[in-house]
Design an enzyme around this catalytic site. Structure first.
Site, short mmCIF file in Angstrom:
data_model
loop_
_atom_site.label_atom_id
_atom_site.label_comp_id
_atom_site.label_asym_id
_atom_site.label_seq_id
_atom_site.Cartn_x
_atom_site.Cartn_y
_atom_site.Cartn_z
N GLU A 298 9.25 -18.21 -2.14
CA GLU A 298 9.33 -17.06 -2.91
C GLU A 298 10.84 -16.42 -2.92
OE1 GLU A 298 6.39 -14.18 -1.31
OE2 GLU A 298 4.90 -15.79 -1.53
N GLY B 190 11.27 -8.48 -0.04
CA GLY B 190 12.14 -8.41 1.18
C GLY B 190 13.53 -7.85 0.70
N GLU C 261 1.07 -1.08 -0.02
CA GLU C 261 0.14 0.05 0.11
C GLU C 261 0.68 1.29 -0.03
OE1 GLU C 261 -2.50 -0.46 3.50
OE2 GLU C 261 -3.20 -2.40 2.63
N PRO C 262 0.26 2.43 -0.44
CA PRO C 262 1.18 3.56 -0.47
C PRO C 262 2.00 3.76 0.91
CG PRO C 262 -0.83 3.86 -1.55
CD PRO C 262 -1.04 2.74 -0.83
N HIS D 21 31.48 -4.25 -21.43
CA HIS D 21 30.99 -3.92 -22.75
C HIS D 21 31.12 -2.63 -22.99
CE1 HIS D 21 29.01 -7.85 -22.54
NE2 HIS D 21 28.45 -7.57 -23.61
N GLY E 157 30.43 1.09 -24.24
CA GLY E 157 29.45 1.72 -24.80
C GLY E 157 28.42 0.88 -25.04
C1 LIG Z 1 8.18 -3.53 -10.24
C2 LIG Z 1 7.61 -3.61 -8.96
C3 LIG Z 1 6.70 -4.82 -8.58
C4 LIG Z 1 6.18 -5.01 -7.69
N1 LIG Z 1 5.12 -5.99 -7.39
C5 LIG Z 1 4.42 -6.38 -6.25
C6 LIG Z 1 3.37 -7.23 -6.25
O1 LIG Z 1 3.02 -7.90 -7.31
N2 LIG Z 1 2.43 -7.15 -5.19
C7 LIG Z 1 2.82 -6.36 -3.87
O2 LIG Z 1 2.13 -6.62 -3.21
N3 LIG Z 1 3.97 -5.45 -4.09
C8 LIG Z 1 4.58 -5.42 -5.28
N4 LIG Z 1 5.68 -4.29 -5.22
C9 LIG Z 1 6.05 -3.64 -4.02
C10 LIG Z 1 7.35 -4.30 -3.27
O3 LIG Z 1 7.07 -5.58 -2.83
C11 LIG Z 1 7.87 -3.26 -2.43
O4 LIG Z 1 8.21 -2.06 -3.07
C12 LIG Z 1 8.93 -3.65 -1.64
O5 LIG Z 1 8.51 -4.41 -0.65
C13 LIG Z 1 9.68 -2.48 -0.81
O6 LIG Z 1 8.64 -1.90 -0.09
P1 LIG Z 1 8.43 -0.18 -0.23
O7 LIG Z 1 8.61 0.03 -1.55
O8 LIG Z 1 7.17 0.26 0.45
O9 LIG Z 1 9.88 0.22 0.44
P2 LIG Z 1 9.90 0.40 2.02
O10 LIG Z 1 9.23 -0.56 2.97
O11 LIG Z 1 9.51 1.93 2.42
O12 LIG Z 1 11.42 0.47 2.13
C14 LIG Z 1 12.23 1.48 1.72
C15 LIG Z 1 13.75 0.93 1.84
O13 LIG Z 1 14.05 0.97 3.01
C16 LIG Z 1 14.78 0.00 3.44
N5 LIG Z 1 14.41 -0.94 4.78
C17 LIG Z 1 13.22 -1.24 4.72
N6 LIG Z 1 12.89 -1.92 5.78
C18 LIG Z 1 14.04 -1.79 6.44
C19 LIG Z 1 14.63 -2.49 7.67
N7 LIG Z 1 13.86 -3.34 8.50
N8 LIG Z 1 16.18 -2.20 8.16
C20 LIG Z 1 16.76 -1.46 7.11
N9 LIG Z 1 16.43 -0.86 6.02
C21 LIG Z 1 15.15 -1.20 5.56
C22 LIG Z 1 15.21 -0.85 2.24
O14 LIG Z 1 16.63 -0.45 1.60
C23 LIG Z 1 14.06 -0.52 1.31
O15 LIG Z 1 14.24 -0.73 -0.09
C24 LIG Z 1 6.39 -4.24 -6.37
C25 LIG Z 1 7.14 -2.92 -6.62
C26 LIG Z 1 7.73 -2.67 -7.61
C27 LIG Z 1 8.45 -1.57 -7.89
#
Ligand SMILES: Cc1cc2nc3c(=O)[nH]c(=O)nc-3n(C[C@H](O)[C@H](O)[C@H](O)COP(=O)(O)OP(=O)(O)OC[C@H]3O[C@@H](n4cnc5c(N)ncnc54)[C@H](O)[C@@H]3O)c2cc1C
Length: 390
Positions: free
Chosen positions: A255, A377, A141-142, A351, A353
């Site tokens: 997964e 994750g 979710e957002p 590779h 350019g």
């Molecule tokens: C192309 C794409 C496909 C996706 N497909 C799906 C889907 O099919 N279904 C679905 O439900 N979601 C999907 N997602 C969402 C995806 O699972 C999340 O983007 C991902 O889990 C990271 O969550 P977030 O973006 O909310 O980042 P956040 O949870 O805000 O985390 C941001 C960053 O903070 C750091 N961080 C987070 N937690 C910790 C911690 N405990 N300790 C230290 N650092 C931490 C990490 O570096 C992380 O990348 C997709 C996203 C993308 C971009």
């Protein structure tokens, strides 16, 4: 096709860890990927989706049910079968194919096999395995993702229905899918208040929101789902009320190994391409391979990938034997996507350019490997998990 140099072939992991059925599966996948995926995928990338016809084609070949039990019509190829599947899809060099198809097979619909009632399985699974119904998983979710306890999309019980309200974002197959496995809050804050629902495309109140333009995984459709008073029958809840978090956790090791396998597939393809390139690219009266700085770097990366891949296959075999695979799964999800990114970076570097322009597989791999270190994750979350478990 990319991958034919078989950088890791000498390891012969297949004979050590795989059964005959898995080796045959790999042969079939190599053929299908070379014949049906690689030539078509550039157009899929332009269209920003794997077309529905590709799912039915894979379904006809029996390739969408590998992770499902035979009693439900699947191939029961185990975790090793899933690892081979994800590795070979990614070796196509199109990470978006592995993402879109893998979401359908291993990250969403498997919840039906794990916790669906007989009626739910009958209603949805045959079409899923045939590729006529495309599946998606809607968790993020957002305002919440890595921290699942913060999920807020609400499911309110109303007689023999649930009414869902909220937005899911970054959903793979969002525009393409016919069936969404949606995690929603039915109870209090925290992990025990979550439930899992199957929401059909035709459910009233379900709509697509934004579609995202991404740096990689171009042929994986990614978008928002907006649920506004979306009414679904109670009979479409998967498992008991409040069991959503537990259900998500049950699939986690599987997964993580699938995503680690995608990282291996992309990394193998990048290394294969780079060895082939360095051995033939004229440089300073010889070829690039004559430069020790180049071939030593490649040799180191091959060694690290060989070690990681060996552990991946060992872990998959352990899980197939029913062992506790939590540490392995988190460790491999932490390590292999990071390694794939390092390899992709070196591949672009060597590779020159040609690795930077959008004409070849190496440039695409460098974009497609990136999200494997975040999705399913993030690396940091995985390291925490490893530290907690060791
Ligand atoms: C192309 C794409 C496909 C996706 N497909 C799906 C889907 O099919 N279904 C679905 O439900 N979601 C999907 N997602 C969402 C995806 O699972 C999340 O983007 C991902 O889990 C990271 O969550 P977030 O973006 O909310 O980042 P956040 O949870 O805000 O985390 C941001 C960053 O903070 C750091 N961080 C987070 N937690 C910790 C911690 N405990 N300790 C230290 N650092 C931490 C990490 O570096 C992380 O990348 C997709 C996203 C993308 C971009």
């Amino acid at each position: 096709m990319p991958g034919d140099n078989g950088i890791l072939a000498a390891l012969d992991l297949d004979r050590t860890f795989l059964a005959e059925e898995h080796r045959s599966l790999r042969d079939l996948l190599r053929l299908v990927v070379a014949r049906d995926v690689v030539p078509a995928a550039p157009e899929w990338e332009r269209q920003r989706r794997v077309p529905p016809g590709a799912f039915t084609h894979l379904g006809d070949l029996g390739l969408l049910g590998l992770s499902f039990p035979t009693r439900l019509g699947g191939g029961e190829a185990g975790v090793r079968g899933a690892v081979v599947f994800h590795e070979e899809l990614a070796r196509s060099t199109f990470g978006g194919v592995a993402s879109s198809v893998g979401t359908h097979t291993d990250f969403s619909a498997l919840h039906l096999a794990r916790a669906g009632s007989a009626a739910q399985v009958d209603r949805w699974l045959p079409a899923i395995l045939a590729g006529r119904t495309v599946a998606a998983l809607a968790v993020t979710e957002p305002e919440a993702s890595s921290d699942l306890t913060r999920l807020g999309l609400r499911a309110r019980r109303d007689g023999d229905a649930y009414v869902l309200n909220g937005t899911k974002t970054f959903i793979t197959n969002a525009n393409l899918a016919d069936l969404f496995f949606v995690v929603a809050r039915t109870g209090d804050t925290g992990r025990h208040g979550l439930s899992l629902f199957a929401v059909e495309r035709s459910a009233p109140g379900l709509a697509n929101g934004r579609t995202f333009d991404k740096s990689g995984w171009h042929c994986a459709d990614t978008g928002e789902l907006v649920l506004t008073d979306c009414r679904i029958p109670v009979a479409h809840r998967i498992g008991p009320e409040g069991a959503g978090f537990g259900l998500l956790m049950r699939g986690l090791d599987h997964e993580r190994l699938c995503l680690a396998a995608q990282a291996v597939g992309l990394a193998e393809a990048a290394l294969d391409a780079t060895v082939g390139w360095a051995r033939t690219r004229p440089a300073y009266g010889g070829v690039l391979w004559d430069k020790q700085a180049v071939r030593h770097r490649i040799a180191d990366l091959v060694g690290r990938l060989a070690a990681g891949k060996t552990l991946l296959y060992h872990a998959a075999a352990q899980l197939d034997r029913g062992a506790d695979g939590r540490v392995f799964a988190a460790l491999l999800k932490a390590q292999l996507p990071e390694l794939a990114n390092e390899i992709a970076y070196a591949a672009v570097q060597f590779h020159g350019g040609a690795g930077f322009v959008r004409e070849g597989p190496v440039e695409r791999i460098s974009r497609d490997a990136r999200f494997l270190a975040i999705g399913g994750g993030a690396t940091e979350v995985m390291r925490d998990e490893v530290a907690r478990l060791i």
